[in-house]
Design an enzyme around this catalytic site. Structure first.
Site, PDB file in Angstrom:
ATOM      1  N   ALA A  12       0.952  -1.371   0.022  1.00 56.56           N
ATOM      2  CA  ALA A  12      -0.026   0.130   0.083  1.00 56.56           C
ATOM      3  C   ALA A  12       0.858   1.349   0.110  1.00 56.56           C
ATOM      4  CB  ALA A  12      -0.970   0.138   1.241  1.00 56.56           C
ATOM      5  N   ALA A  13       2.012   1.232   0.385  1.00 61.92           N
ATOM      6  CA  ALA A  13       2.910   2.219   0.634  1.00 61.92           C
ATOM      7  C   ALA A  13       3.695   2.650  -0.804  1.00 61.92           C
ATOM      8  CB  ALA A  13       3.958   2.298   1.720  1.00 61.92           C
ATOM      9  N   GLN A  15       4.108   2.981  -5.084  1.00 60.83           N
ATOM     10  CA  GLN A  15       3.806   3.879  -6.135  1.00 60.83           C
ATOM     11  C   GLN A  15       2.428   3.869  -6.577  1.00 60.83           C
ATOM     12  OE1 GLN A  15       5.794   6.636  -6.758  1.00 60.83           O
ATOM     13  NE2 GLN A  15       7.126   5.691  -5.219  1.00 60.83           N
ATOM     14  N   GLY A  17       0.278   1.738  -4.979  1.00 61.66           N
ATOM     15  CA  GLY A  17      -0.740   1.855  -3.687  1.00 61.66           C
ATOM     16  C   GLY A  17      -1.099   3.413  -3.818  1.00 61.66           C
ATOM     17  N   VAL A 129      -1.537  -7.882  -8.943  1.00 56.56           N
ATOM     18  CA  VAL A 129      -0.812  -6.596  -9.888  1.00 56.56           C
ATOM     19  C   VAL A 129       0.661  -6.960  -9.990  1.00 56.56           C
ATOM     20  CG1 VAL A 129      -0.433  -4.149 -10.185  1.00 56.56           C
ATOM     21  CG2 VAL A 129      -2.691  -5.093  -9.417  1.00 56.56           C
ATOM     22  N   GLY A 130       1.106  -7.259  -8.950  1.00 55.94           N
ATOM     23  CA  GLY A 130       2.709  -7.473  -8.578  1.00 55.94           C
ATOM     24  C   GLY A 130       3.089  -8.627  -9.402  1.00 55.94           C
ATOM     25  N   ASN A 131       4.038  -8.338  -9.926  1.00 57.11           N
ATOM     26  CA  ASN A 131       4.730  -9.102 -11.047  1.00 57.11           C
ATOM     27  C   ASN A 131       5.679 -10.147 -10.543  1.00 57.11           C
ATOM     28  OD1 ASN A 131       3.685  -8.481 -13.372  1.00 57.11           O
ATOM     29  ND2 ASN A 131       4.739  -6.460 -13.425  1.00 57.11           N
ATOM     30  N   ASP A 159      -2.410  -3.514 -20.061  1.00 61.01           N
ATOM     31  CA  ASP A 159      -2.118  -4.167 -21.591  1.00 61.01           C
ATOM     32  C   ASP A 159      -3.512  -3.993 -22.394  1.00 61.01           C
ATOM     33  OD1 ASP A 159       0.200  -4.829 -20.619  1.00 61.01           O
ATOM     34  OD2 ASP A 159      -0.946  -6.807 -19.795  1.00 61.01           O
ATOM     35  N   ARG A 162      -3.994  -0.120 -23.189  1.00 61.39           N
ATOM     36  CA  ARG A 162      -2.793   0.346 -23.851  1.00 61.39           C
ATOM     37  C   ARG A 162      -3.315   0.000 -25.480  1.00 61.39           C
ATOM     38  NH1 ARG A 162       2.141  -1.621 -20.293  1.00 61.39           N
ATOM     39  NH2 ARG A 162       2.405   0.343 -18.913  1.00 61.39           N
ATOM     40  N   HIS A 187       0.956 -11.471 -18.761  1.00 70.23           N
ATOM     41  CA  HIS A 187       1.335 -10.051 -18.583  1.00 70.23           C
ATOM     42  C   HIS A 187       2.824 -10.166 -18.658  1.00 70.23           C
ATOM     43  CE1 HIS A 187       1.696  -6.097 -17.538  1.00 70.23           C
ATOM     44  NE2 HIS A 187       2.348  -6.446 -16.419  1.00 70.23           N
TER      45      HIS A 187
HETATM   46  P1  NDP Z   1       4.854  -0.402  -7.383  1.00 69.64           P
HETATM   47  O1  NDP Z   1       3.811   0.095  -6.491  1.00 69.64           O
HETATM   48  O2  NDP Z   1       5.425   0.460  -8.461  1.00 69.64           O
HETATM   49  O3  NDP Z   1       4.801  -1.605  -8.050  1.00 69.64           O
HETATM   50  C1  NDP Z   1       4.228  -2.907  -7.340  1.00 69.64           C
HETATM   51  C2  NDP Z   1       4.185  -4.083  -8.304  1.00 69.64           C
HETATM   52  O4  NDP Z   1       3.385  -3.749  -9.294  1.00 69.64           O
HETATM   53  C3  NDP Z   1       5.477  -4.422  -8.754  1.00 69.64           C
HETATM   54  O5  NDP Z   1       5.654  -5.955  -8.804  1.00 69.64           O
HETATM   55  C4  NDP Z   1       5.380  -3.816 -10.287  1.00 69.64           C
HETATM   56  O6  NDP Z   1       6.129  -5.048 -11.101  1.00 69.64           O
HETATM   57  C5  NDP Z   1       3.772  -4.147 -10.635  1.00 69.64           C
HETATM   58  N1  NDP Z   1       3.131  -3.745 -11.680  1.00 69.64           N
HETATM   59  C6  NDP Z   1       2.540  -4.084 -12.299  1.00 69.64           C
HETATM   60  N2  NDP Z   1       2.174  -3.679 -13.631  1.00 69.64           N
HETATM   61  C7  NDP Z   1       2.822  -2.256 -13.303  1.00 69.64           C
HETATM   62  C8  NDP Z   1       3.023  -0.999 -14.104  1.00 69.64           C
HETATM   63  N3  NDP Z   1       2.504  -0.928 -15.296  1.00 69.64           N
HETATM   64  N4  NDP Z   1       3.785  -0.144 -13.809  1.00 69.64           N
HETATM   65  C9  NDP Z   1       4.526  -0.319 -12.630  1.00 69.64           C
HETATM   66  N5  NDP Z   1       4.474  -1.533 -11.866  1.00 69.64           N
HETATM   67  C10 NDP Z   1       3.584  -2.469 -12.200  1.00 69.64           C
HETATM   68  O7  NDP Z   1       6.358  -0.697  -6.522  1.00 69.64           O
HETATM   69  P2  NDP Z   1       6.993  -0.058  -5.073  1.00 69.64           P
HETATM   70  O8  NDP Z   1       8.147  -0.405  -5.111  1.00 69.64           O
HETATM   71  O9  NDP Z   1       6.682   1.630  -5.496  1.00 69.64           O
HETATM   72  O10 NDP Z   1       6.144  -0.581  -4.141  1.00 69.64           O
HETATM   73  C11 NDP Z   1       5.992  -1.719  -3.689  1.00 69.64           C
HETATM   74  C12 NDP Z   1       5.418  -1.843  -2.146  1.00 69.64           C
HETATM   75  O11 NDP Z   1       5.160  -3.094  -1.928  1.00 69.64           O
HETATM   76  C13 NDP Z   1       6.710  -1.376  -1.256  1.00 69.64           C
HETATM   77  O12 NDP Z   1       5.971  -0.319  -0.386  1.00 69.64           O
HETATM   78  C14 NDP Z   1       7.060  -2.399  -0.463  1.00 69.64           C
HETATM   79  O13 NDP Z   1       7.386  -2.367   0.683  1.00 69.64           O
HETATM   80  C15 NDP Z   1       5.546  -3.423  -0.847  1.00 69.64           C
HETATM   81  N6  NDP Z   1       5.746  -4.901  -0.343  1.00 69.64           N
HETATM   82  C16 NDP Z   1       4.694  -5.175   0.295  1.00 69.64           C
HETATM   83  C17 NDP Z   1       4.669  -6.507   0.726  1.00 69.64           C
HETATM   84  C18 NDP Z   1       3.349  -7.053   1.451  1.00 69.64           C
HETATM   85  O14 NDP Z   1       2.376  -6.406   1.725  1.00 69.64           O
HETATM   86  N7  NDP Z   1       3.477  -8.197   2.169  1.00 69.64           N
HETATM   87  C19 NDP Z   1       5.479  -7.631   0.104  1.00 69.64           C
HETATM   88  C20 NDP Z   1       6.546  -7.128  -0.647  1.00 69.64           C
HETATM   89  C21 NDP Z   1       6.308  -5.655  -1.086  1.00 69.64           C
HETATM   90  P3  NDP Z   1       7.547  -4.515 -11.706  1.00 69.64           P
HETATM   91  O15 NDP Z   1       8.398  -4.944 -10.623  1.00 69.64           O
HETATM   92  O16 NDP Z   1       7.458  -5.556 -12.801  1.00 69.64           O
HETATM   93  O17 NDP Z   1       7.627  -3.160 -12.117  1.00 69.64           O
END
Ligand code: NDP
Length: 328
Positions: A12-13, A15, A17, A129-131, A159, A162, A187
């Site tokens: 949630a913290a 980008q 989020g 959403v996370g990859n 996608d 887009r 994806h």
């Molecule tokens: P982002 O919020 O930018 O991205 C999060 C995830 O979304 C990444 O896996 C990213 O993949 C994916 N993603 C999917 N589509 C897109 C897109 N179009 N553009 C960008 N990202 C996309 O990452 P941040 O690093 O800013 O934030 C991640 C947060 O998650 C951190 O605050 C971290 O602490 C937290 N976290 C929480 C966990 C939990 O709750 N247990 C576990 C792990 C992390 P890609 O890497 O391919 O860009």
């Protein structure tokens, strides 16, 4: 007054989020008359940042937002969850092998799937959403045997969106005149945006374009590599459009597709279109009353078949890799 819907957001913290939470709270996820409670899951080091975002959410005085809880324990964050947006993931870092990436994400998505299994509400719907999103969704799903398999989905809506815009620009129509476009597969760079069944202003899109070289050499790579192009241009990832697509995915799942249109969702395959059962792959789907169905009976030409098969083969490889790691 309606009972609030519990929406859990992981990472949630981050980008995405930051671009996502305010739109959930303002009613874009479920509707302008649906109150929500937010559950934010973060890793311990990011809880403080999540608290900061929660302060800003408070400061918006959103009438629909009935509460915000922050947790670093998935068992707490998914308790009573109706909708779960799994955004936080382990990004691929330089020199990281695919096996290491999948293993690191297994450490995140397996316990989250188990927590969903044990604590979420009966009507839970999950969007990953996370990859690597499709395979992360598969890992979470495998850890949640009591949850119907179809509740686990992965995002290919970005996608899809887009591709809609690229096609609209090429054919000189507005985006709302583009219908029935499909993203197939993973994806990832192998995804296949298919316009052969799409319509632009009521006409078949492939016929309207009538340019296979544009399809193969411009359209498909532009859609598939758009994320990298945005990083190159703005120096940061496409977080706002990813958040927007997550909103669209859940909104469509809950509220339905329009007549004469469909959308794309990563969903567990039932074997349709030769995609092995259980693989979480993107398909054309219609939605109604909170349920989705794969659009059946589409004729798949050779151009499409080759590309769908290549993307599905990548998903099968990822499945074998996570099997080898004991994650599914
Ligand atoms: P982002 O919020 O930018 O991205 C999060 C995830 O979304 C990444 O896996 C990213 O993949 C994916 N993603 C999917 N589509 C897109 C897109 N179009 N553009 C960008 N990202 C996309 O990452 P941040 O690093 O800013 O934030 C991640 C947060 O998650 C951190 O605050 C971290 O602490 C937290 N976290 C929480 C966990 C939990 O709750 N247990 C576990 C792990 C992390 P890609 O890497 O391919 O860009």
């Amino acid at each position: 007054t309606r009972t609030p819907v519990n929406v859990t957001v992981t990472g949630a913290a981050g980008q995405i989020g930051y671009a996502l939470l305010f739109r959930i709270a303002s009613g874009h996820l479920l509707g302008a008359d649906v109150p929500v409670k937010l559950r934010l899951l973060e890793i311990p080091q990011a809880v403080k940042a999540a608290e900061g975002t929660a302060m800003e959410l408070d400061d918006c005085a959103f009438p629909l937002l009935q509460g915000i809880d922050i947790a670093d324990d998935p068992n707490v964050a998914f308790d009573g969850a109706n909708i779960a947006l799994l955004v936080g993931a382990r990004p691929r870092t330089k020199g990281m092998e695919r096996g290491d990436l999948l293993e690191a994400n297994g450490g995140i998505f397996k316990p989250q799937g188990k927590a969903i299994n044990d604590h979420a509400a009966d009507d839970i719907k999950v969007l990953v959403v996370g990859n690597p999103a499709n395979t992360n969704a598969r890992i979470a799903q495998a850890a949640a045997p009591d949850v119907p398999i179809e509740r686990f989905t992965a995002m290919t809506r970005l996608d899809h969106n887009r591709a809609v815009t690229q096609l609209a620009k090429k054919t000189g129509v507005s985006v709302s005149d583009v219908k029935k476009l499909t993203i197939w597969g993973n994806h990832s760079a192998t995804q296949y945006p298919d316009i052969f069944h799409a319509e632009v202003a009521g006409k078949n899109a492939a016929e309207a374009v009538n340019d296979e070289a544009w399809l193969a050499d411009t359209f498909i790579p532009t859609v598939a590599k758009r994320g990298a192009a945005i990083i190159e241009a703005r120096g940061a990832s496409s977080a706002a459009s990813a958040a927007n697509a997550a909103i669209d995915h859940v909104h469509t799942w809950v509220n339905g597709t329009a007549a004469g249109d469909w959308t794309s969702m990563g969903i567990p395959s039932d074997g349709s279109y030769g995609v092995p059962e259980g693989i979480i792959s993107s398909f054309p789907v219609t939605t109604k009353d909170g349920k989705y169905e794969i659009v059946q009976g589409l004729e798949i030409n050779d151009f499409s078949r080759q590309r769908i098969d290549a993307s599905v083969a990548e998903l099968v490889e990822e499945r074998e890799a996570v099997k080898g790691l004991g994650l599914i």
